[in-house]
Motif scaffolding. Structure first.
Motif, short mmCIF file in Angstrom:
data_model
loop_
_atom_site.label_atom_id
_atom_site.label_comp_id
_atom_site.label_asym_id
_atom_site.label_seq_id
_atom_site.Cartn_x
_atom_site.Cartn_y
_atom_site.Cartn_z
N VAL A 187 34.34 99.29 -7.71
CA VAL A 187 34.31 100.33 -8.72
C VAL A 187 34.14 99.58 -10.04
CG1 VAL A 187 35.76 101.97 -9.93
CG2 VAL A 187 35.73 101.96 -7.45
N VAL A 188 33.15 99.96 -10.82
CA VAL A 188 32.90 99.19 -12.05
C VAL A 188 32.87 100.12 -13.25
CG1 VAL A 188 31.29 97.64 -13.21
CG2 VAL A 188 31.56 97.49 -10.74
N VAL A 189 33.65 99.76 -14.27
CA VAL A 189 33.58 100.47 -15.54
C VAL A 189 33.06 99.48 -16.57
CG1 VAL A 189 34.86 101.70 -17.32
CG2 VAL A 189 35.49 101.98 -14.92
N TYR A 199 24.19 95.22 -10.69
CA TYR A 199 24.78 95.64 -9.41
C TYR A 199 24.44 97.08 -9.05
CZ TYR A 199 27.56 91.46 -10.16
OH TYR A 199 27.94 90.18 -10.38
N GLY A 200 23.81 97.80 -9.98
CA GLY A 200 23.47 99.20 -9.70
C GLY A 200 22.70 99.29 -8.40
N GLY A 201 23.12 100.15 -7.50
CA GLY A 201 22.35 100.33 -6.27
C GLY A 201 22.78 99.48 -5.10
N ILE A 202 23.71 98.55 -5.28
CA ILE A 202 24.15 97.82 -4.09
C ILE A 202 25.05 98.75 -3.27
CG2 ILE A 202 23.99 95.49 -5.05
CD1 ILE A 202 27.04 95.57 -5.41
N PRO A 203 25.02 98.55 -1.96
CA PRO A 203 25.76 99.49 -1.11
C PRO A 203 27.29 99.40 -1.30
CG PRO A 203 24.81 97.70 0.19
CD PRO A 203 24.25 97.57 -1.18
N HIS A 204 27.76 98.36 -1.99
CA HIS A 204 29.20 98.20 -2.15
C HIS A 204 29.80 99.13 -3.20
CE1 HIS A 204 27.79 94.50 -0.36
NE2 HIS A 204 29.01 94.22 0.03
N LEU A 205 28.96 99.70 -4.06
CA LEU A 205 29.51 100.53 -5.14
C LEU A 205 30.08 101.83 -4.56
CD1 LEU A 205 26.97 100.31 -8.10
CD2 LEU A 205 29.26 99.33 -7.96
N VAL A 207 31.40 104.27 -6.35
CA VAL A 207 30.89 105.32 -7.23
C VAL A 207 29.93 104.63 -8.20
CG1 VAL A 207 32.92 106.81 -7.14
CG2 VAL A 207 32.83 104.98 -8.81
N PRO A 208 29.01 105.37 -8.80
CA PRO A 208 28.09 104.72 -9.74
C PRO A 208 28.86 104.04 -10.88
CG PRO A 208 27.40 106.97 -9.29
CD PRO A 208 28.73 106.82 -8.67
N ILE A 209 28.24 103.03 -11.46
CA ILE A 209 28.88 102.31 -12.55
C ILE A 209 29.14 103.27 -13.71
CG2 ILE A 209 28.54 100.48 -14.25
CD1 ILE A 209 26.92 98.99 -12.13
N ALA A 210 30.39 103.30 -14.20
CA ALA A 210 30.74 104.21 -15.29
C ALA A 210 30.56 103.51 -16.62
CB ALA A 210 32.18 104.67 -15.13
N ILE A 424 26.19 112.73 -9.88
CA ILE A 424 24.88 113.19 -9.42
C ILE A 424 23.85 112.96 -10.51
CG2 ILE A 424 23.56 115.24 -8.72
CD1 ILE A 424 26.13 116.26 -7.36
N ARG A 425 24.24 113.23 -11.77
CA ARG A 425 23.29 113.00 -12.86
C ARG A 425 22.91 111.54 -12.97
NH1 ARG A 425 25.70 115.16 -16.93
NH2 ARG A 425 24.64 117.15 -16.66
N LYS A 426 23.92 110.65 -12.88
CA LYS A 426 23.65 109.20 -12.95
C LYS A 426 22.70 108.77 -11.84
CE LYS A 426 25.46 107.52 -16.38
NZ LYS A 426 24.71 106.73 -17.32
N LEU A 427 23.02 109.28 -10.66
CA LEU A 427 22.22 108.93 -9.49
C LEU A 427 20.78 109.39 -9.69
CD1 LEU A 427 22.83 107.67 -6.74
CD2 LEU A 427 23.08 109.97 -5.82
#
Ligand code: ATP
Ligand code: MG
Length: 459
Positions: A187-189, A199-205, A207-210, A424-427
């Motif tokens: 989880v990354v803020v 790291y955006g898009g790696i399967p380990h996230l 939730v999306p990066i905040a 959903i918007r971030k994605l």
């Protein structure tokens, strides 16, 4: 040189008194946990209370510092000097001291302090066995690693450009190298919005990066939800920690590492009564037992924000160079980090177990991170869809004819705790950037699923 016998000579000096004084000084140093620093091979400082001083001639003097000026420079000492002579050799006049007790001067050879490297890359081969090992830094005796299962939560402080993000990257690189998304969730803020974009898009996230404070609040909500879910799961099989739980069940849970950069700024922006901050305090005190580790970084170590958190459970502390001794105290509980060299980036004081150690952080470059992320299937090159992402795309294809407005998906998934409107918007924004969705003609127009996204769904 002959004038100043080496330590061996002092110790074998028939005059027992001098040898005994040398022994006591070293004992006192050890007892007080003082290491002596050297400059050009000479002892320059032995601090604080009873033991003090040092001169060009590597004299070490044991005196009662309460009675002496705080810093005394001894220009020339021999093992024959006693306090009586000292009055003559120190720069400033020294009041004659009580000659009982701690009043010997002896000559010791300082052990020249080995220098830490100014720059050192991360070598995964130095990783010792153990679960969820992270590299802390290079010490005198080699690379220092710790297991996240033992560090508990981590607090990292340091002024701007001192090496915090680089440290976080080295930690993430080591973890991502060793653990799959089934074993490790991140989880990354990232309020700056630039430090962890790779790291955006790696399967380990998880939730999306905040990036926004509001999103940071939602991320902590998600963590609270996950903690509560785990609390029920753990209780059902009487497990007290992740290892015990995973040993007892067929479907093990991943360790969750929550990296929150600029934590004090977010807390101050959101307010100390905000959901973000109250969640954070709860997480700091309880989440560790459920396999959720917080890694908090700040360039602005404000005691009002951190003290309450620290009282919780941030037992591993790392300070890069900080501006004031007050900041050092907030992070480490003691002064010192303000004295780290500014020109050596990545130099830190770390409180890992009992004492403080000075280490040099590992330098992991952007190129190394990008290569790693590519290998993991993140970044634009090789995307994989997470289960929730598959569900969203499938819903858009089946119910919305392949095109969707964010509001429509948000409503359809309102009860799904894996996502939320802003996620959903971030994605959607990310997919749009990656060419997986068409750009909406205007703000309210639907985005269309492209054949490439469809192939990811099928693949
Ligand atoms: N361990 C290290 N070894 C060598 N150089 C380093 C190390 N850590 C950081 N640096 C250098 O310092 C620069 C700044 O580091 P970094 O971005 O990690 O600082 P920061 O503390 O996160 O700063 P900010 O508070 O501004 O985000 C890096 O670009 C790098 O060149
Ligand atoms: Mg940074």
């Amino acid at each position: 040189m002959d004038k100043y016998p080496d330590e061996q000579n002092v110790l074998s000096d028939p005059r027992w008194e001098v040898a005994e004084a040398a022994r006591r000084i070293r004992q006192a140093l050890t007892r007080m946990g003082l290491s002596y620093t050297t400059k050009d091979g000479h002892l320059v400082e032995v601090s604080y209370s009873r033991v003090g001083v040092v001169g060009r001639e590597y004299g070490l003097l044991e005196v009662d510092l309460q009675r002496l000026p705080r810093k005394v420079t001894v220009n020339k000492l021999t093992h024959r000097d006693t306090l009586h002579h000292l009055t003559a050799v120190v720069g400033k006049p020294v009041k004659k001291l009580n000659t009982t007790g701690l009043t010997y001067c002896v000559v010791l050879h300082p052990t020249p302090k080995r220098q830490l490297p100014k720059r050192v890359g991360l070598d995964m081969d130095t990783r010792p066995p153990g679960e969820y090992m992270i590299p802390v830094g290079q010490g005198h005796k080699g690379a220092v690693w710790r297991s996240l299962l033992e560090t508990s939560h981590i607090l990292i402080g340091g002024e701007s450009r001192s090496g915090k993000s680089t440290w976080l990257n080295s930690m993430l690189a080591a973890l991502l190298n060793a653990y799959s998304a089934e074993q490790l969730q991140l989880v990354v803020v990232d309020p700056k919005g630039v430090e962890f974009t790779a790291y955006g898009g790696i399967p380990h996230l998880a939730v999306p990066i905040a990036e926004e404070p509001k999103q940071a609040g939602e991320v902590t909500d998600w963590l609270m939800g996950e903690m509560n879910r785990r609390r029920r799961l753990f209780a059902s099989c009487f497990a007290k920690h992740l290892t015990a739980y995973n040993a007892r069940v067929r479907e093990p849970l991943p360790l969750i590492v929550a990296v929150i950069d600029e934590v004090t700024d977010i807390a101050l922006q959101c307010g100390l009564r905000s959901r973000f901050y109250t969640n954070l305090i709860r997480l700091a005190s309880k989440a560790g037992s459920f396999g959720i580790v917080l890694v908090l970084a700040t360039q602005n170590p404000k005691a009002e924000v951190l003290n309450t958190l620290i009282k919780g459970n941030l037992s591993t502390r790392i300070a890069f160079r900080v501006a004031t001794s007050g900041h050092s105290r907030t992070i480490l509980g003691t002064k010192g980090a303000e004295g780290l060299p500014r020109e050596i980036r990545g130099r830190m004081l770390a409180r890992l177990d009992a004492g403080l150690v000075e280490l040099q952080g590992f330098l992991v470059t952007d190129a190394e991170i990008l290569a790693l992320v590519r290998r993991l299937g993140g970044g634009p090159a090789g995307l994989r869809l997470e289960p929730i992402e598959r569900d969203l795309v499938a819903y858009a294809v089946e119910h919305l004819d392949g095109g969707f407005k964010i509001g429509q998906l948000a409503r359809a998934f309102a009860d799904d705790e894996r996502t939320s409107a802003w996620r959903i918007r971030k994605l959607a924004e990310r997919w749009e950037q990656e060419g997986l969705l068409t750009k909406p003609a205007h703000a309210a127009a639907p985005r269309k699923v492209t054949p490439r996204l469809l192939s990811l769904l099928e693949g």
